[in-house]
Motif scaffolding. Structure first.
Motif: not given
Length: 227
Positions: A197, A200, A206, A210, A221, A225
């Motif tokens: 993550i 990315e 993203l 998610v 997840i 972030i």
């Protein structure tokens, strides 16, 4: 007057060897076509994946004979039924294309989307060290099984939702976590996912992706972030 046998025979031979508009006999044209197709294949870059169906302008049996000839000469390697490679050559020998490259070539030919699934997805993300003998991919195209020499590639029809993610990472994570199951996600797996993550680059995409994950995956997840 009915032509004599000699006249009919002469006429038959004349028609058989009649020249085409290029000024070549049928035999000469066949040789020229063979050379043209060979030249096209020889001009392809090393590590190319090609298909018997890539040359629709030629008769399929003719294409098959040229591919067989180049395979016998060591220019091509037959990977599976109707699939060939023009492999790279190193000092250690012939280097065949990866399974991923073969599948991507099939997807391009079929104008389809593909996505590793099952153990193939886990392995691609480093969530499993087990190298699968058989490979599974979801496809938006036709289902099929590709039989390689010692492995199989399973292309299974996937629903459109599997291909809705704009980042490759989240599409892969959904498939990998679905295989792993929530109760089997430990600290080692979480750390691997955190690292993925953090690397990315498309942060907005993203976050959007998610938000579309299944609920239990999203809860897992989303906090990563902003780590």
């Amino acid at each position: 007057m009915i032509p004599s046998f000699y006249q009919r025979k002469t006429l038959s031979l004349h028609l058989k060897n009649k020249q085409n508009f290029k000024g070549m006999t049928q035999k000469e044209e066949h040789i020229a076509e063979s050379g043209s197709l060979k030249d096209r294949i020889l001009a392809m870059p090393d590590d190319s994946v090609l298909f018997r169906s890539d040359f629709p302008e030629y008769h399929s049996e003719f294409v098959g004979s040229v591919l067989a000839e180049l395979t016998n000469e060591g220019v091509l390697v037959k990977l599976a039924q109707g699939i060939y490679s023009k492999p790279r050559k190193s000092r250690f020998g012939v280097v065949l294309p990866s399974v991923d490259k073969i599948v991507h070539a099939i997807a391009v030919r079929d104008k389809a989307q593909i996505l590793p699934s099952g153990m193939t997805a886990l392995n691609a993300l480093g969530l499993s060290t087990q190298v699968p003998m058989n490979y599974t991919y979801l496809t938006s195209g036709s289902e099929r099984t590709v039989n390689l020499s010692s492995r199989k590639i399973y292309l299974k029809r996937g629903v459109p939702k599997n291909f809705c993610y704009s980042t490759k990472l989240i599409g892969l994570l959904v498939q990998a976590l679905r295989t792993l199951k929530q109760e089997n996600v430990g600290e080692a797996e979480l750390q691997t996912i955190r690292t993925l993550i953090s690397k990315e680059p498309e942060r907005e995409a993203l976050m959007t992706d998610v938000g579309m994950m299944p609920a239990w995956m999203k809860r897992m997840i989303k906090p990563m972030i902003n780590d």
